[in-house]
Design a protein around this motif. Structure first.
Motif, PDB file in Angstrom:
ATOM      1  N   LEU A  70       9.304   0.305  34.984  1.00 12.95           N
ATOM      2  CA  LEU A  70       8.352  -0.782  35.213  1.00 12.95           C
ATOM      3  C   LEU A  70       8.787  -2.095  34.574  1.00 12.95           C
ATOM      4  O   LEU A  70       7.963  -2.984  34.344  1.00 12.95           O
ATOM      5  N   ALA A  71      10.097  -2.207  34.302  1.00 12.15           N
ATOM      6  CA  ALA A  71      10.604  -3.488  33.793  1.00 12.15           C
ATOM      7  C   ALA A  71      10.513  -4.534  34.898  1.00 12.15           C
ATOM      8  O   ALA A  71      10.786  -4.267  36.064  1.00 12.15           O
ATOM      9  N   ASP A  72      10.143  -5.727  34.531  1.00  6.46           N
ATOM     10  CA  ASP A  72       9.935  -6.832  35.464  1.00  6.46           C
ATOM     11  C   ASP A  72      10.922  -7.938  35.105  1.00  6.46           C
ATOM     12  O   ASP A  72      12.117  -7.802  35.345  1.00  6.46           O
ATOM     13  N   GLY A  73      10.480  -9.022  34.511  1.00  9.15           N
ATOM     14  CA  GLY A  73      11.391 -10.101  34.157  1.00  9.15           C
ATOM     15  C   GLY A  73      12.282  -9.749  32.981  1.00  9.15           C
ATOM     16  O   GLY A  73      11.919  -8.955  32.102  1.00  9.15           O
ATOM     17  N   LEU A  74      13.488 -10.344  32.969  1.00 10.51           N
ATOM     18  CA  LEU A  74      14.480 -10.113  31.926  1.00 10.51           C
ATOM     19  C   LEU A  74      14.886 -11.433  31.283  1.00 10.51           C
ATOM     20  O   LEU A  74      14.805 -12.493  31.905  1.00 10.51           O
ATOM     21  N   SER A  76      -3.207  -6.166  25.024  1.00 16.63           N
ATOM     22  CA  SER A  76      -3.442  -7.611  25.105  1.00 16.63           C
ATOM     23  C   SER A  76      -2.286  -8.349  25.776  1.00 16.63           C
ATOM     24  O   SER A  76      -2.380  -9.561  26.002  1.00 16.63           O
ATOM     25  N   LEU A  77      -1.227  -7.648  26.140  1.00 18.95           N
ATOM     26  CA  LEU A  77      -0.167  -8.269  26.943  1.00 18.95           C
ATOM     27  C   LEU A  77      -0.627  -8.516  28.376  1.00 18.95           C
ATOM     28  O   LEU A  77      -0.015  -9.302  29.100  1.00 18.95           O
ATOM     29  N   GLN A  78      -1.682  -7.838  28.814  1.00 20.98           N
ATOM     30  CA  GLN A  78      -2.364  -8.129  30.080  1.00 20.98           C
ATOM     31  C   GLN A  78      -1.419  -8.123  31.293  1.00 20.98           C
ATOM     32  O   GLN A  78      -1.377  -9.062  32.074  1.00 20.98           O
ATOM     33  N   VAL A  79      -0.668  -7.061  31.428  1.00 11.65           N
ATOM     34  CA  VAL A  79       0.300  -6.897  32.523  1.00 11.65           C
ATOM     35  C   VAL A  79       1.343  -8.021  32.492  1.00 11.65           C
ATOM     36  O   VAL A  79       1.342  -8.934  33.310  1.00 11.65           O
ATOM     37  N   PRO A  80       2.266  -7.952  31.529  1.00 11.42           N
ATOM     38  CA  PRO A  80       3.281  -9.011  31.405  1.00 11.42           C
ATOM     39  C   PRO A  80       4.309  -8.927  32.521  1.00 11.42           C
ATOM     40  O   PRO A  80       4.822  -7.848  32.809  1.00 11.42           O
ATOM     41  N   THR A  81       4.590 -10.044  33.145  1.00  8.36           N
ATOM     42  CA  THR A  81       5.514 -10.040  34.276  1.00  8.36           C
ATOM     43  C   THR A  81       6.903 -10.564  33.928  1.00  8.36           C
ATOM     44  O   THR A  81       7.884 -10.180  34.559  1.00  8.36           O
ATOM     45  N   THR A  82       7.002 -11.459  32.966  1.00 10.44           N
ATOM     46  CA  THR A  82       8.322 -11.953  32.580  1.00 10.44           C
ATOM     47  C   THR A  82       8.222 -12.634  31.232  1.00 10.44           C
ATOM     48  O   THR A  82       7.142 -12.731  30.625  1.00 10.44           O
ATOM     49  N   LEU A  83       9.347 -13.122  30.736  1.00 10.97           N
ATOM     50  CA  LEU A  83       9.406 -13.680  29.393  1.00 10.97           C
ATOM     51  C   LEU A  83      10.564 -14.651  29.277  1.00 10.97           C
ATOM     52  O   LEU A  83      11.496 -14.635  30.085  1.00 10.97           O
ATOM     53  N   ARG A 122       2.953  -1.190  32.089  1.00 11.62           N
ATOM     54  CA  ARG A 122       3.066  -0.469  30.817  1.00 11.62           C
ATOM     55  C   ARG A 122       2.553  -1.316  29.657  1.00 11.62           C
ATOM     56  O   ARG A 122       2.409  -0.818  28.539  1.00 11.62           O
ATOM     57  N   ASN A 123       2.293  -2.605  29.896  1.00 14.71           N
ATOM     58  CA  ASN A 123       1.867  -3.527  28.837  1.00 14.71           C
ATOM     59  C   ASN A 123       2.816  -3.447  27.638  1.00 14.71           C
ATOM     60  O   ASN A 123       2.407  -3.210  26.496  1.00 14.71           O
ATOM     61  N   ALA A 124       4.097  -3.647  27.931  1.00 16.18           N
ATOM     62  CA  ALA A 124       5.117  -3.527  26.894  1.00 16.18           C
ATOM     63  C   ALA A 124       6.181  -4.605  27.048  1.00 16.18           C
ATOM     64  O   ALA A 124       6.400  -5.140  28.139  1.00 16.18           O
ATOM     65  N   VAL A 125       6.826  -4.905  25.937  1.00 17.62           N
ATOM     66  CA  VAL A 125       7.995  -5.773  25.897  1.00 17.62           C
ATOM     67  C   VAL A 125       9.050  -5.053  25.068  1.00 17.62           C
ATOM     68  O   VAL A 125       8.746  -4.557  23.976  1.00 17.62           O
ATOM     69  N   SER A 126      10.270  -4.957  25.590  1.00 15.70           N
ATOM     70  CA  SER A 126      11.324  -4.234  24.885  1.00 15.70           C
ATOM     71  C   SER A 126      12.522  -5.134  24.606  1.00 15.70           C
ATOM     72  O   SER A 126      12.736  -6.134  25.292  1.00 15.70           O
ATOM     73  N   ARG A 127      13.295  -4.732  23.575  1.00 15.28           N
ATOM     74  CA  ARG A 127      14.515  -5.458  23.191  1.00 15.28           C
ATOM     75  C   ARG A 127      15.669  -4.477  23.134  1.00 15.28           C
ATOM     76  O   ARG A 127      15.545  -3.382  22.564  1.00 15.28           O
ATOM     77  N   TRP A 128      16.822  -4.872  23.712  1.00 18.51           N
ATOM     78  CA  TRP A 128      17.981  -4.011  23.836  1.00 18.51           C
ATOM     79  C   TRP A 128      19.229  -4.722  23.348  1.00 18.51           C
ATOM     80  O   TRP A 128      19.407  -5.918  23.599  1.00 18.51           O
ATOM     81  N   ARG A 129      20.105  -3.967  22.684  1.00 19.54           N
ATOM     82  CA  ARG A 129      21.421  -4.505  22.306  1.00 19.54           C
ATOM     83  C   ARG A 129      22.447  -3.984  23.301  1.00 19.54           C
ATOM     84  O   ARG A 129      22.599  -2.783  23.486  1.00 19.54           O
ATOM     85  N   LEU A 130      23.189  -4.905  23.910  1.00 16.64           N
ATOM     86  CA  LEU A 130      24.175  -4.565  24.924  1.00 16.64           C
ATOM     87  C   LEU A 130      25.558  -4.408  24.312  1.00 16.64           C
ATOM     88  O   LEU A 130      25.915  -5.107  23.353  1.00 16.64           O
ATOM     89  N   SER A 131      26.351  -3.521  24.886  1.00 18.18           N
ATOM     90  CA  SER A 131      27.756  -3.433  24.497  1.00 18.18           C
ATOM     91  C   SER A 131      28.487  -4.659  25.043  1.00 18.18           C
ATOM     92  O   SER A 131      28.028  -5.303  25.990  1.00 18.18           O
ATOM     93  N   PRO A 132      29.646  -5.016  24.459  1.00 15.64           N
ATOM     94  CA  PRO A 132      30.365  -6.214  24.925  1.00 15.64           C
ATOM     95  C   PRO A 132      30.696  -6.197  26.408  1.00 15.64           C
ATOM     96  O   PRO A 132      30.698  -7.254  27.052  1.00 15.64           O
ATOM     97  N   ASP A 133      30.981  -5.012  26.961  1.00 13.56           N
ATOM     98  CA  ASP A 133      31.304  -4.948  28.385  1.00 13.56           C
ATOM     99  C   ASP A 133      30.067  -4.703  29.254  1.00 13.56           C
ATOM    100  O   ASP A 133      30.176  -4.521  30.467  1.00 13.56           O
ATOM    101  N   ALA A 162      10.161  -7.444  30.104  1.00 15.11           N
ATOM    102  CA  ALA A 162       8.707  -7.286  30.187  1.00 15.11           C
ATOM    103  C   ALA A 162       8.424  -6.123  31.124  1.00 15.11           C
ATOM    104  O   ALA A 162       8.950  -6.080  32.243  1.00 15.11           O
ATOM    105  N   HIS A 163       7.611  -5.172  30.682  1.00 12.93           N
ATOM    106  CA  HIS A 163       7.259  -4.001  31.481  1.00 12.93           C
ATOM    107  C   HIS A 163       5.803  -4.169  31.908  1.00 12.93           C
ATOM    108  O   HIS A 163       4.887  -3.976  31.090  1.00 12.93           O
ATOM    109  N   ASN A 164       5.577  -4.517  33.160  1.00 16.51           N
ATOM    110  CA  ASN A 164       4.264  -4.982  33.588  1.00 16.51           C
ATOM    111  C   ASN A 164       3.096  -4.030  33.307  1.00 16.51           C
ATOM    112  O   ASN A 164       2.352  -4.227  32.349  1.00 16.51           O
TER     113      ASN A 164
END
Length: 333
Positions: A246-250, A289-296, A264-275, A260-262
């Motif tokens: 349910l991830a939406d905007g990145l 209270s995120l109220q269906v977040p669509t992007t960030l 799910r009312n969640a926001v997540s943070r990820w560390r990417l590998s260099p490649d 932003a996970h609509n």
């Protein structure tokens, strides 16, 4: 996605915040309720806004927010809490305003899920060009990003493809009729996890600052894909510690991907590998209270999140939204 009390009630309101002696004696060790990491920082002017997209102008710091319900675009200038209407509802025949991006040349790109994408001169507020989807097959143009070379890439959630508009194509359309057709650069239909024919798949998309890759999410399956800009190759990113369900905007900055996970009312943070072949979730905030977040979007060290309230009388369900619609800051993400 601030209310005042009458002066006559101020004393009563203050008294209500003070614990009684009985309460203090009854349970002196009671801990205060944890403070929500989500708090409103900007208000939108329309009581039917149902915002979906947000973009930041890197030159001015202005924010632009799109209304899924009306196609209006609002602007928030630095230091101001309240947004103003920048492009009115239905401008240039636009039914919706989903993904938004501002490019380095000062142009605002606005996707219309029902048609394609419109490109505006920010200074003059004039339409430069419009690129529409070809064919009669079901389509839903969702989000977009601008690569370092100036090309725009757009996801189609129904066709599972990513379109591209190059700078030359934009210049040609702007100098001519103002009209163009979206052309497919990546077809992910064969790479996606099997899904129902009417499922909405590709959603948020971001360009890596290196100019080598794009990242896009299949929100139905919770998968993330790396798209190679040079070769056209498509590769599934290996996820550790979480899912993109349910991830939406990145948003991508300095090797950190936020999503932003609509519903799910969640926001997540990820560390990417260099490649960009692996991603590890390092933090997630889940809060109704995120109220269906669509992007960030990141601004000034803060993560700003669009609170759509789509489930309150909007496209996801009946009910009455809280007004004004707001943009929130989320602490710790």
């Amino acid at each position: 996605m601030p209310r005042t009390l009458p002066l006559a009630l101020a004393a009563l309101a203050l008294a209500a915040t003070l614990p009684s002696a009985d309460a203090a004696q009854a349970d002196p060790g009671t801990a205060p309720a944890p403070r929500s990491p989500v708090h409103a920082v900007h208000d939108l002017p329309d009581h039917r806004a149902y915002p979906e997209g947000i973009a930041r102008d890197p030159r001015t710091g202005d924010l632009y927010v799109g209304s899924f319900a009306t196609g209006a675009v609002y602007r928030i200038t630095p230091g101001q809490r309240s947004a103003t209407t920048f492009l009115p509802a239905g401008a240039d025949g636009r039914a919706t305003a989903n993904g938004l991006k501002v490019d380095r040349a000062g142009r605002l790109w606005v996707t219309d899920s029902s048609a394609g994408v419109a490109v505006y001169d920010l200074h003059r507020r004039t339409l430069l060009a419009r690129f529409d989807v070809a064919g009669d097959a079901p389509s839903f143009v969702n989000d977009l990003t601008i690569a370092p070379d100036g090309s725009a890439y757009l996801t189609d959630s129904r066709r599972a493809v990513v379109y591209r508009v190059t700078r030359d194509e934009l210049d040609h359309a702007s100098a001519g009729s103002g009209l163009g057709t979206l052309t497919t650069r990546y077809d992910l239909s064969g790479a996606l996890t099997p899904h129902a024919p009417d499922a909405y798949t590709l959603n948020g998309i971001v360009a890596d600052p290196s100019g080598r890759y794009l990242l896009t999410v299949d929100s139905t399956a919770g998968d993330l894909f790396r798209l190679d800009l040079a070769s056209g190759g498509i590769r599934r990113v290996t996820l550790h510690g979480g899912s993109m369900l349910l991830a939406d905007g990145l948003d991508l900055r300095h090797g950190i991907l936020r999503a932003a996970h609509n519903t799910r009312n969640a926001v997540s943070r990820w560390r990417l590998s260099p490649d960009r072949t692996t991603a590890r979730m390092t933090r997630e905030v889940t809060d109704p209270s995120l109220q269906v977040p669509t992007t960030l979007v990141r601004q000034g060290g803060r993560t700003l999140v669009v609170r759509s309230q789509f489930d309150k009388g909007g496209p996801m369900g009946p009910g009455t939204p809280e007004t004004p619609f707001t943009i929130a800051a989320v602490d710790g993400i």
